[in-house]
Design a protein around this motif. Structure first.
Motif, PDB file in Angstrom:
ATOM      1  N   PRO A  16      16.133  31.280  24.303  1.00  0.00           N
ATOM      2  CA  PRO A  16      17.094  31.595  25.368  1.00  0.00           C
ATOM      3  C   PRO A  16      18.101  32.652  24.892  1.00  0.00           C
ATOM      4  O   PRO A  16      18.602  32.560  23.765  1.00  0.00           O
ATOM      5  CB  PRO A  16      17.804  30.261  25.614  1.00  0.00           C
ATOM      6  CG  PRO A  16      16.963  29.212  24.994  1.00  0.00           C
ATOM      7  CD  PRO A  16      16.117  29.866  23.951  1.00  0.00           C
ATOM      8  N   PRO A  17      18.380  33.661  25.729  1.00  0.00           N
ATOM      9  CA  PRO A  17      19.296  34.731  25.318  1.00  0.00           C
ATOM     10  C   PRO A  17      20.650  34.202  24.855  1.00  0.00           C
ATOM     11  O   PRO A  17      21.269  34.773  23.958  1.00  0.00           O
ATOM     12  CB  PRO A  17      19.466  35.564  26.593  1.00  0.00           C
ATOM     13  CG  PRO A  17      18.304  35.242  27.441  1.00  0.00           C
ATOM     14  CD  PRO A  17      17.847  33.860  27.082  1.00  0.00           C
ATOM     15  N   PHE A  20      21.252  33.719  21.143  1.00  0.00           N
ATOM     16  CA  PHE A  20      21.237  34.887  20.260  1.00  0.00           C
ATOM     17  C   PHE A  20      22.646  35.231  19.801  1.00  0.00           C
ATOM     18  O   PHE A  20      23.522  35.543  20.603  1.00  0.00           O
ATOM     19  CB  PHE A  20      20.612  36.085  20.972  1.00  0.00           C
ATOM     20  CG  PHE A  20      20.410  37.258  20.061  1.00  0.00           C
ATOM     21  CD1 PHE A  20      19.266  37.370  19.304  1.00  0.00           C
ATOM     22  CD2 PHE A  20      21.389  38.224  19.940  1.00  0.00           C
ATOM     23  CE1 PHE A  20      19.080  38.444  18.445  1.00  0.00           C
ATOM     24  CE2 PHE A  20      21.215  39.303  19.078  1.00  0.00           C
ATOM     25  CZ  PHE A  20      20.058  39.408  18.338  1.00  0.00           C
ATOM     26  N   ILE A  22      25.267  37.122  16.703  1.00  0.00           N
ATOM     27  CA  ILE A  22      25.391  38.117  15.633  1.00  0.00           C
ATOM     28  C   ILE A  22      26.559  37.758  14.732  1.00  0.00           C
ATOM     29  O   ILE A  22      27.584  37.282  15.211  1.00  0.00           O
ATOM     30  CB  ILE A  22      25.598  39.515  16.255  1.00  0.00           C
ATOM     31  CG1 ILE A  22      24.257  40.085  16.724  1.00  0.00           C
ATOM     32  CG2 ILE A  22      26.261  40.473  15.291  1.00  0.00           C
ATOM     33  CD1 ILE A  22      24.394  41.364  17.481  1.00  0.00           C
ATOM     34  N   LEU A 232      25.944  46.573  14.318  1.00  0.00           N
ATOM     35  CA  LEU A 232      25.059  45.780  15.165  1.00  0.00           C
ATOM     36  C   LEU A 232      25.958  45.062  16.153  1.00  0.00           C
ATOM     37  O   LEU A 232      26.940  44.431  15.754  1.00  0.00           O
ATOM     38  CB  LEU A 232      24.289  44.783  14.290  1.00  0.00           C
ATOM     39  CG  LEU A 232      23.247  43.910  14.971  1.00  0.00           C
ATOM     40  CD1 LEU A 232      22.087  44.740  15.488  1.00  0.00           C
ATOM     41  CD2 LEU A 232      22.717  42.854  13.999  1.00  0.00           C
ATOM     42  N   PHE A 233      25.673  45.188  17.425  1.00  0.00           N
ATOM     43  CA  PHE A 233      26.566  44.576  18.420  1.00  0.00           C
ATOM     44  C   PHE A 233      25.800  44.128  19.651  1.00  0.00           C
ATOM     45  O   PHE A 233      24.682  44.581  19.907  1.00  0.00           O
ATOM     46  CB  PHE A 233      27.687  45.548  18.811  1.00  0.00           C
ATOM     47  CG  PHE A 233      27.192  46.797  19.507  1.00  0.00           C
ATOM     48  CD1 PHE A 233      26.614  47.840  18.784  1.00  0.00           C
ATOM     49  CD2 PHE A 233      27.307  46.939  20.879  1.00  0.00           C
ATOM     50  CE1 PHE A 233      26.160  48.993  19.415  1.00  0.00           C
ATOM     51  CE2 PHE A 233      26.846  48.085  21.522  1.00  0.00           C
ATOM     52  CZ  PHE A 233      26.278  49.110  20.782  1.00  0.00           C
ATOM     53  N   GLN A 234      26.423  43.218  20.383  1.00  0.00           N
ATOM     54  CA  GLN A 234      25.849  42.778  21.653  1.00  0.00           C
ATOM     55  C   GLN A 234      26.626  43.459  22.766  1.00  0.00           C
ATOM     56  O   GLN A 234      27.836  43.265  22.871  1.00  0.00           O
ATOM     57  CB  GLN A 234      25.954  41.264  21.793  1.00  0.00           C
ATOM     58  CG  GLN A 234      24.936  40.541  20.941  1.00  0.00           C
ATOM     59  CD  GLN A 234      25.019  39.050  21.117  1.00  0.00           C
ATOM     60  OE1 GLN A 234      25.849  38.389  20.517  1.00  0.00           O
ATOM     61  NE2 GLN A 234      24.169  38.518  21.968  1.00  0.00           N
ATOM     62  N   PRO A 235      25.953  44.275  23.577  1.00  0.00           N
ATOM     63  CA  PRO A 235      26.674  44.965  24.640  1.00  0.00           C
ATOM     64  C   PRO A 235      27.374  43.944  25.539  1.00  0.00           C
ATOM     65  O   PRO A 235      26.774  42.936  25.920  1.00  0.00           O
ATOM     66  CB  PRO A 235      25.579  45.719  25.402  1.00  0.00           C
ATOM     67  CG  PRO A 235      24.356  45.636  24.566  1.00  0.00           C
ATOM     68  CD  PRO A 235      24.514  44.494  23.615  1.00  0.00           C
ATOM     69  N   ARG A 237      28.574  42.202  28.645  1.00  0.00           N
ATOM     70  CA  ARG A 237      28.068  42.238  30.013  1.00  0.00           C
ATOM     71  C   ARG A 237      28.542  41.038  30.817  1.00  0.00           C
ATOM     72  O   ARG A 237      28.396  41.006  32.023  1.00  0.00           O
ATOM     73  CB  ARG A 237      26.542  42.311  30.014  1.00  0.00           C
ATOM     74  CG  ARG A 237      25.872  41.358  29.031  1.00  0.00           C
ATOM     75  CD  ARG A 237      24.397  41.269  29.277  1.00  0.00           C
ATOM     76  NE  ARG A 237      23.679  42.428  28.762  1.00  0.00           N
ATOM     77  CZ  ARG A 237      22.797  42.368  27.767  1.00  0.00           C
ATOM     78  NH1 ARG A 237      22.541  41.216  27.178  1.00  0.00           N
ATOM     79  NH2 ARG A 237      22.156  43.426  27.361  1.00  0.00           N
ATOM     80  N   GLU A 238      29.140  40.073  30.132  1.00  0.00           N
ATOM     81  CA  GLU A 238      29.496  38.828  30.806  1.00  0.00           C
ATOM     82  C   GLU A 238      30.575  39.034  31.873  1.00  0.00           C
ATOM     83  O   GLU A 238      31.501  39.807  31.687  1.00  0.00           O
ATOM     84  CB  GLU A 238      30.020  37.827  29.791  1.00  0.00           C
ATOM     85  CG  GLU A 238      29.867  36.404  30.229  1.00  0.00           C
ATOM     86  CD  GLU A 238      28.894  35.639  29.340  1.00  0.00           C
ATOM     87  OE1 GLU A 238      28.446  34.587  29.773  1.00  0.00           O
ATOM     88  OE2 GLU A 238      28.590  36.116  28.238  1.00  0.00           O
ATOM     89  N   LYS A 240      30.823  40.391  34.874  1.00  0.00           N
ATOM     90  CA  LYS A 240      31.071  41.496  35.791  1.00  0.00           C
ATOM     91  C   LYS A 240      30.202  41.405  37.046  1.00  0.00           C
ATOM     92  O   LYS A 240      30.166  42.322  37.839  1.00  0.00           O
ATOM     93  CB  LYS A 240      30.906  42.839  35.082  1.00  0.00           C
ATOM     94  CG  LYS A 240      29.541  43.060  34.546  1.00  0.00           C
ATOM     95  CD  LYS A 240      29.365  44.460  34.002  1.00  0.00           C
ATOM     96  CE  LYS A 240      27.915  44.586  33.651  1.00  0.00           C
ATOM     97  NZ  LYS A 240      27.297  45.659  33.215  1.00  0.00           N
ATOM     98  N   CYS A 241      29.497  40.296  37.171  1.00  0.00           N
ATOM     99  CA  CYS A 241      28.630  40.162  38.343  1.00  0.00           C
ATOM    100  C   CYS A 241      29.451  39.714  39.550  1.00  0.00           C
ATOM    101  O   CYS A 241      30.112  38.685  39.519  1.00  0.00           O
ATOM    102  CB  CYS A 241      27.508  39.167  38.074  1.00  0.00           C
ATOM    103  SG  CYS A 241      26.336  39.028  39.429  1.00  0.00           S
ATOM    104  N   GLU A 242      29.380  40.504  40.591  1.00  0.00           N
ATOM    105  CA  GLU A 242      30.095  40.161  41.826  1.00  0.00           C
ATOM    106  C   GLU A 242      29.133  39.381  42.718  1.00  0.00           C
ATOM    107  O   GLU A 242      28.074  39.876  43.080  1.00  0.00           O
ATOM    108  CB  GLU A 242      30.539  41.450  42.516  1.00  0.00           C
ATOM    109  CG  GLU A 242      31.455  41.212  43.685  1.00  0.00           C
ATOM    110  CD  GLU A 242      31.960  42.536  44.263  1.00  0.00           C
ATOM    111  OE1 GLU A 242      32.163  42.601  45.471  1.00  0.00           O
ATOM    112  OE2 GLU A 242      32.123  43.497  43.473  1.00  0.00           O
ATOM    113  N   MET A 243      29.531  38.133  43.049  1.00  0.00           N
ATOM    114  CA  MET A 243      28.651  37.290  43.854  1.00  0.00           C
ATOM    115  C   MET A 243      28.896  37.531  45.341  1.00  0.00           C
ATOM    116  O   MET A 243      30.038  37.595  45.779  1.00  0.00           O
ATOM    117  CB  MET A 243      28.887  35.818  43.526  1.00  0.00           C
ATOM    118  CG  MET A 243      28.383  35.438  42.142  1.00  0.00           C
ATOM    119  SD  MET A 243      26.579  35.606  42.046  1.00  0.00           S
ATOM    120  CE  MET A 243      26.315  35.045  40.362  1.00  0.00           C
TER     121      MET A 243
END
Lengths: 266, 332
Positions: A16-17, A20, A22, A232-235, A237-238, A240-243
């Motif tokens: 599962p993502p 993951f 770092i 090394l990084f995780q972009p 993204r958490e 910002k999703c507009e429902m």
């Protein structure tokens, strides 16, 4: 037909993502808790490609895996699938390598094996997605290479291959010995049979140290790197999703369409 | 070897023109060359490609190396590596860029090993480090779960770049540049492969990699009939239909529709993800999309962490209304 397949143990790319993580200080991936490592899925296509040829015309398949702390139950999978031999390049010194140090060590191991008609690699590996080890081994050993291959028919010192291209595919003839990187279009790798698993349990891998293949610690692993990892990084993204909602799913669907139009996505 | 200078772009051609990726690389290369205060060169390799030199100049190149030879009609590793070894030796660039295509992915690593330097494949961003003046090569790793920034301190620094991540310059036909012819000087016996046939993929409609809009379905679509509805939406938006692995494994759609770690890598303007969870293996094939829109009944699905707009609900109910409303809006 003598065939060699390069494989490796990786963190399960299907985990599962959310698992993951770092370590930003060490610039390293933290192996997820409770998720067992696997054989790199790209490399498994290479195992499958070799076994298909073995099925059709016989031959010997040797799997070679490089790394530190390789779990026997994991790296024995090619044996369980039908490969004849497993060689582990196992030592701390092999750890932390890049395409260069990995290709170099594998090439030297292949030289030691000596007899081969086709060497198989995955088109890339699921951890660093570098996509260079196959071509690198070929360059070091002075062999012809064909990448992104989806079908292989060896006959009379040559092989007829289908290579995936951006437009479709091309049919290529190559002289043997050669190196082939295999694409997923080759077909799903077979599951090990019970008999295969039992057989693999009884077979012990051959373990080679750097000295066994005549390489210095400075040429392999982290010391042999040609490319430096700066970061090394995780972009991010958490969140910002507009429902887009609605009284009913239908209304929500219509609202979503209106929203996309409003923000000029469409 | 003299000091390596400038940026060299390997320009692929397609149907007698520069390929889109070549113009994108020239746009990116121009910026890198300007940041270094050095020259941007291009290289054209093939048969009957000489005419395209002026096109490369219009797109930003100061100098174009042309290797035009009937033996170079088809890409073959041995012949192209041999020719590029010659050109790179002559041009001595600091940076060499290629496209992340079936050609670039094959050529770049072999060249890197030949020159005892390193390459990064599938970069999303390239920049010059202000201090070290080295090329910062940013690319997805771990199937898109992370990104890495790499540098190489041996030259040339080689990278391949994903399609559609860079912007071409407006072509300026009045730009001036130098054209340098290079003899291929190939030894046919040293080419150990032969291309027997080229087969173009049968596709109806728009190719996934070229589509500006992709409608992608997952396991939750449930069958081939469901995908017909996705097809309708794709048609309306002049886009293409993609899928995650389960629909391909179940043969609801052709294997060529698979997007992800082991499938195709796409970067459309708009990616509409329907009834798919957004596993890393899938996301690594579409994370370059400009806007992701997700419809999924599970509010906890990972796809909502990746999406810009989301709808939680049953796609079977939401999608027809969505398509209908879009039809109306696009007509109006």
């Amino acid at each position: 037909m003598n065939m060699i397949v390069c494989i490796k143990q990786v963190i399960d790319p299907e985990a599962p993502p959310a698992s993951f993580k770092i370590d930003p200080v060490g610039n390293k991936v933290v192996p997820p808790q409770g998720v067992s490592p696997v054989i790199d899925p790209y490399a498994e296509y290479g195992v499958e490609a070799a076994l298909k040829i073995k099925d059709a015309q016989g031959g010997k398949v040797t799997a070679v895996s490089l790394g530190a702390n390789q779990l026997r139950d994991i790296v024995k999978k090619p044996l369980a699938m039908g490969a004849d031999e497993l060689i582990l390049l196992e030592d701390e010194a092999f750890d932390g390598g890049d395409s260069w140090s990995t290709a170099y060590a594998l090439a030297m191991a292949i030289k030691k094996i000596g007899e081969y008609d086709i060497i198989f690699c995955g088109r890339e590996a699921s951890d660093w997605n570098a996509g260079q080890v196959g071509s690198g081994i070929a360059e070091i050993l002075g062999l012809p290479s064909v990448t992104l291959v989806k079908k292989i028919e060896p006959a009379g010192g040559k092989a007829k291959l289908e290579r995936v291209t951006d437009e479709g595919y091309e049919v290529v003839e190559v002289s043997l010995p050669c190196l082939i990187t295999v694409s997923n279009e080759i077909g799903e790798p077979r599951y090990p049979t019970i008999k295969g698993i039992m057989g693999a349990k009884k077979k012990e891998p051959v373990v080679w140290k750097p000295a066994d293949i005549g390489v210095e610690a400075s040429q392999i692993g982290a010391q042999g790197r040609h490319i430096k990892l700066q970061k090394l990084f995780q972009p991010a993204r958490e969140g910002k999703c507009e429902m887009v909602a609605g009284e009913s799913p239908e209304e929500a669907g219509a609202n979503l369409a209106a929203k996309l139009r409003e923000v000029k996505v469409l | 070897m003299a000091e390596n200078k400038g940026v060299l772009i390997f320009c692929e051609t397609k149907e007698g023109k520069l390929a889109a990726i070549a113009t994108e690389l020239l746009g990116c290369g121009r910026k890198l060359a300007d940041d270094l205060g050095q020259e941007l060169s291009a290289v054209l390799v093939g048969s009957g490609v000489s005419e395209l030199a002026k096109e490369a100049i219009a797109y930003g190149a100061d100098k174009v190396y042309v290797v035009d030879d009937p033996q170079l009609k088809d890409y073959q590793t041995d012949s192209y590596v041999s020719v590029m070894e010659k050109v790179v030796g002559q041009a001595a660039p600091r940076i060499l860029l290629l496209g992340q295509t079936s050609l670039g992915r094959d050529l770049a690593p072999r060249l890197a090993f030949r020159f005892k330097t390193a390459a990064s494949l599938g970069c999303l961003e390239l920049a010059i480090d202000p201090q070290s003046k080295l090329l910062l090569q940013t690319k997805p790793v771990y199937g898109g779960n992370a990104q890495a920034v790499f540098t190489t301190d041996s030259f040339p620094q080689i990278a391949t770049v994903r399609a559609k991540t860079m912007t071409p310059l407006e072509p300026d036909p009045s730009r001036k540049g130098e054209v340098v012819k290079v003899e291929a000087g190939l030894d046919p016996s040293a080419v150990r492969t032969k291309v027997l046939e080229k087969v173009a993929e049968k596709i109806t409609g728009i190719k996934l990699e070229d589509a500006e809009v992709i409608v992608c379905g997952g396991r939750g679509i449930g069958g081939a009939e469901g995908f017909a509805q996705l097809e309708e939406l794709a048609k309306l938006l002049k886009g293409a239909v993609g899928a995650t692995r389960p629909p391909c494994d179940n043969e609801w759609v052709p294997a060529g529709a698979q997007i992800g770690l082991t499938g195709k890598i796409v970067a459309p303007e708009l990616y509409i993800a329907i009834a798919l969870s957004g596993s890393s293996q899938h996301m690594s094939g579409c994370s370059g999309s400009k806007t992701i829109v997700a419809i999924n009944k599970d509010p906890e699905a990972n796809i909502f962490r990746e999406a810009r707009f989301g709808l939680v609900g049953d796609w079977k109910k939401a999608l027809p209304a969505f398509t209908e409303k879009l039809k109306e809006l696009l007509a109006g």
